[in-house]
Motif scaffolding. Structure first.
Motif, PDB file in Angstrom:
ATOM      1  N   TYR A  20      -6.909   4.032 -10.196  1.00 31.01           N
ATOM      2  CA  TYR A  20      -6.221   4.070  -9.130  1.00 31.01           C
ATOM      3  C   TYR A  20      -6.841   3.407  -8.106  1.00 31.01           C
ATOM      4  CZ  TYR A  20      -4.671   5.080  -4.613  1.00 31.01           C
ATOM      5  OH  TYR A  20      -3.824   5.100  -3.260  1.00 31.01           O
ATOM      6  N   MET A  48       0.633  -1.203  -0.153  1.00 33.99           N
ATOM      7  CA  MET A  48       0.074   0.115  -0.127  1.00 33.99           C
ATOM      8  C   MET A  48       0.928   1.220  -0.130  1.00 33.99           C
ATOM      9  SD  MET A  48      -2.971  -1.223  -0.573  1.00 33.99           S
ATOM     10  CE  MET A  48      -4.079   0.545  -0.473  1.00 33.99           C
ATOM     11  N   ARG A  61      -5.677  -0.006  -5.994  1.00 33.59           N
ATOM     12  CA  ARG A  61      -5.495  -0.133  -4.653  1.00 33.59           C
ATOM     13  C   ARG A  61      -6.643  -1.281  -3.908  1.00 33.59           C
ATOM     14  NH1 ARG A  61      -8.115   0.553  -0.433  1.00 33.59           N
ATOM     15  NH2 ARG A  61     -10.143   1.232  -1.677  1.00 33.59           N
ATOM     16  N   VAL A  78       1.623   1.595  -3.682  1.00 35.55           N
ATOM     17  CA  VAL A  78       0.222   1.904  -4.234  1.00 35.55           C
ATOM     18  C   VAL A  78       0.192   3.679  -4.072  1.00 35.55           C
ATOM     19  CG1 VAL A  78      -2.219   1.802  -4.458  1.00 35.55           C
ATOM     20  CG2 VAL A  78      -0.806  -0.249  -4.545  1.00 35.55           C
ATOM     21  N   GLY A  79       0.253   3.752  -2.824  1.00 31.13           N
ATOM     22  CA  GLY A  79      -0.068   5.127  -1.935  1.00 31.13           C
ATOM     23  C   GLY A  79       0.870   6.285  -2.587  1.00 31.13           C
TER      24      GLY A  79
END
Length: 120
Positions: A61, A44, A65, A47-48
């Motif tokens: 996105y 994460m 996610r 991803v973030g």
């Protein structure tokens, strides 16, 4: 710009194997859950940071996610014991899902117990 993320289970364990851990060796089950949780946190972060910057379309996105990090929203006071208990309850209640990967079983358990607002 295309971004690829490898999504892999913590190790090759199915939900049946995780259920056996819950029944026979809770410390092993705890270690497995902790490993999945640590990997999710690291994924994460990627991803973030990287993926969010590379994907201007919010829908794309959110899709990535959800695939990488699951579709659940834990309460602020969540801890390892809470997520472990929920995961063990879920595999016991869903023996028909025994061939799911361990990761998938954990995410399903958490999604069922802690859906994000506006879901379920």
């Amino acid at each position: 710009m295309a971004v690829a993320i490898a999504v892999s289970p913590a190790h090759a364990l199915d939900a049946k194997g995780f259920a056996r851990m819950c029944e026979n060796d809770i410390s092993e089950a705890t270690a497995y859950v902790s490993g999945v949780w640590d990997k999710r946190r690291d994924d994460m972060l990627v991803v973030g940071g990287i993926v969010a910057n590379a994907m201007p379309d919010k829908r794309d996105y959110e899709f990535v996610r959800t695939i990488v990090g699951g579709n659940f929203c834990l309460p602020a006071d969540a801890n390892l014991a809470m997520v472990l208990v929920q995961a063990c309850k879920w595999v016991k209640a869903n023996p028909d899902k025994g061939n799911n990967t361990g990761n998938s079983a954990l995410f399903s358990a958490w999604e069922e117990r802690w859906p994000c607002p506006g879901q379920k």
